[in-house]
Design a protein around this motif. Sequence first.
Motif, PDB file in Angstrom:
ATOM      1  N   ARG A  42      41.572  44.001  45.222  1.00  0.00           N
ATOM      2  CA  ARG A  42      40.435  44.167  44.324  1.00  0.00           C
ATOM      3  C   ARG A  42      40.531  43.232  43.121  1.00  0.00           C
ATOM      4  NH1 ARG A  42      40.411  50.834  44.253  1.00  0.00           N
ATOM      5  NH2 ARG A  42      39.935  51.105  46.488  1.00  0.00           N
ATOM      6  N   HIS A  43      41.457  42.320  43.138  1.00  0.00           N
ATOM      7  CA  HIS A  43      41.569  41.330  42.061  1.00  0.00           C
ATOM      8  C   HIS A  43      40.430  40.314  42.169  1.00  0.00           C
ATOM      9  CE1 HIS A  43      45.484  42.225  40.185  1.00  0.00           C
ATOM     10  NE2 HIS A  43      45.861  42.647  41.389  1.00  0.00           N
ATOM     11  N   ARG A  44      40.217  39.617  41.050  1.00  0.00           N
ATOM     12  CA  ARG A  44      39.250  38.521  41.064  1.00  0.00           C
ATOM     13  C   ARG A  44      39.841  37.261  41.681  1.00  0.00           C
ATOM     14  NH1 ARG A  44      36.710  38.998  34.907  1.00  0.00           N
ATOM     15  NH2 ARG A  44      35.899  41.142  35.133  1.00  0.00           N
ATOM     16  N   LEU A  54      50.688  38.631  49.468  1.00  0.00           N
ATOM     17  CA  LEU A  54      50.983  40.014  49.828  1.00  0.00           C
ATOM     18  C   LEU A  54      52.231  40.082  50.699  1.00  0.00           C
ATOM     19  CD1 LEU A  54      50.100  43.025  49.903  1.00  0.00           C
ATOM     20  CD2 LEU A  54      48.793  42.455  51.984  1.00  0.00           C
ATOM     21  N   GLN A  55      53.062  41.078  50.427  1.00  0.00           N
ATOM     22  CA  GLN A  55      54.212  41.409  51.262  1.00  0.00           C
ATOM     23  C   GLN A  55      54.126  42.871  51.658  1.00  0.00           C
ATOM     24  OE1 GLN A  55      57.779  40.450  49.042  1.00  0.00           O
ATOM     25  NE2 GLN A  55      57.846  38.366  49.830  1.00  0.00           N
ATOM     26  N   VAL A  56      54.155  43.152  52.949  1.00  0.00           N
ATOM     27  CA  VAL A  56      54.146  44.522  53.470  1.00  0.00           C
ATOM     28  C   VAL A  56      55.454  44.736  54.224  1.00  0.00           C
ATOM     29  CG1 VAL A  56      52.980  46.195  54.938  1.00  0.00           C
ATOM     30  CG2 VAL A  56      51.637  44.533  53.645  1.00  0.00           C
ATOM     31  N   LEU A  60      46.180  36.974  50.516  1.00  0.00           N
ATOM     32  CA  LEU A  60      45.042  37.875  50.674  1.00  0.00           C
ATOM     33  C   LEU A  60      44.001  37.502  49.627  1.00  0.00           C
ATOM     34  CD1 LEU A  60      44.092  40.315  52.346  1.00  0.00           C
ATOM     35  CD2 LEU A  60      45.007  41.804  50.551  1.00  0.00           C
ATOM     36  N   PRO A  61      42.872  36.930  50.044  1.00  0.00           N
ATOM     37  CA  PRO A  61      41.865  36.483  49.073  1.00  0.00           C
ATOM     38  C   PRO A  61      41.287  37.649  48.269  1.00  0.00           C
ATOM     39  CG  PRO A  61      41.494  35.521  51.243  1.00  0.00           C
ATOM     40  CD  PRO A  61      42.505  36.596  51.421  1.00  0.00           C
ATOM     41  N   ALA A  62      40.589  37.296  47.177  1.00  0.00           N
ATOM     42  CA  ALA A  62      39.962  38.314  46.336  1.00  0.00           C
ATOM     43  C   ALA A  62      38.925  39.077  47.145  1.00  0.00           C
ATOM     44  CB  ALA A  62      39.322  37.662  45.123  1.00  0.00           C
ATOM     45  N   GLY A  63      38.953  40.418  47.052  1.00  0.00           N
ATOM     46  CA  GLY A  63      37.998  41.264  47.752  1.00  0.00           C
ATOM     47  C   GLY A  63      38.266  41.432  49.227  1.00  0.00           C
ATOM     48  N   ALA A  64      39.312  40.831  49.775  1.00  0.00           N
ATOM     49  CA  ALA A  64      39.589  40.897  51.207  1.00  0.00           C
ATOM     50  C   ALA A  64      40.389  42.146  51.545  1.00  0.00           C
ATOM     51  CB  ALA A  64      40.337  39.648  51.662  1.00  0.00           C
TER      52      ALA A  64
END
Length: 527
Positions: free
Chosen positions: A452-454, A459-461, A501-505
């Motif tokens: 939810r960032h701009r 990302l690491q899971v 992970l793009p913004a909003g993805a």
Amino acid sequence: MLALCALSPAQAQSTETRADASRVVRVKVYPGSATVERTLRLAPGARQAIFACLPAGLDAASLQVSSDATVRVGELAVRQQARELLGNACASPLDERIRGLEDQIAALQAESAGIGYAAGYLKSFENAGNGEGRATPPAQIGATVTALRQSAREALTRQHQIKRQQEALERDLKPLLAERDRAGAQGARVSTVQVTLAAPQGGELRLSYQVRGPSWQPSYRATLDSATKQVRLERQALVAQATGEDWDGVQLTLSTGQPGAATQGPLPRPWRVGIEPPVQPMPAPAMAPAPALAAAPMSRARVAATDAAEAMPSFDVSVFDGSFATEFAVPQRISVPSSGQRVTLSLGEHLADTTLKVRTTPALDATAYLIAEIAPPPGVWPAGPVNLYRDGAYVGNGRFDTAQLGRQGLAFGRDELVSVRMEQPQRTDGTGGFIGSRNERRVSRLYTVENRHRDGITLQVLDAAPVPEHEDVRVESRYQPEPQSQRWNDQPGTVLWAQPLPAGATQRFSAEHVITWPKDARLRERP
């Protein structure tokens, strides 16, 4: 030459009647001990020097004396005696503060008593007005009543102010008395070192000794600037001591060495093997009930040592384990009171570039955390606690360890703008293999992460996969998407998905594990 002997009566009288002129100039603090250096100015023609009011717990075997080239040093004599026998010679700043507060309280009590006498005098005028004494003329009654009322109000107001001032002073005095009682219980005795010498031209005499109890612990402050992607590491040290002598304006050095540790490891002993002789049966004699064993009383020295150990500042010294000692010289002069109070010192800072990542372990905690990966700073940085700040805000504390820094990074709290969801795990048990000869368990997990960032994030899971511990247990795993590693940080069974992970993805991660084992066996699972 070091002699542990009693001083002569004349020498003892000289020690008791003169104030100790030596002062602490340098201290090197180790984990659990310190080396203290004192200096003493010698007058021309001096034949002896006395270092009085030293800690009772100093190590006499560690005493070292040095001096100017014109001073010849002879033997040393060490003596312990009660602090009160030295009078004001061993008075500490704590005693002076206590006496000052007690004098202020006594002055307020005297003033309050004087106001009480004045109030009694005013009371006599009231009794006179009631007919118990000479009556006040009618023309003066009004003025007298006004004057009495004004004087009484001022007296009572001042008395109330004195009470409040006295309460404030008693609050300040109470912890000082407690500290004096604590120090008196531990250090009721002090050491005196007498040095026989010849100083025809005077000079300076230096005495160093080891004392147990002082300690220091590394501490760090890490401040992350997410805009510039930099971390500022500030190296700090917590120092405390309760030796009975204050360190005022000393040159302080912190060392990771441990002079009290063993200087040599154990040597092997012969390994003897043989045959155990047969056990000879013995008839069991009739026994009376055994009396209860009383615990052996502790010796006075052991009790004093135990009390001292309990009152000393407690630090975790295991973080200093290493092959070589490292020293940190504090540039400015430092004062450390002998009260156990922790003093924080700054040992410098390091600015490091960082790579920011968002890490989550959905199976254990459906929360995303901001991780800063930085290269270990140059030099020796002993492991210790770290206070963490992100963009000027305090986020919590953790542990700074350069051994884990490059592998796990520094965590700077939650990332509330990354949503993590875990679906209910699916598990089915059945049979498989040739004509159902093996048990089978199928476990499916599904995670969903939303940015939810701009801006985009890295990302690491992390997830755990079953690791077989027996040759008859087989595991097949399928992932979507394919993970970057199934041995994250060289840990078998630790799965890592890493991707931008793009913004909003939103990204979904799934794992399916099929575990099979012999039908006549039971499966053991443990984390």
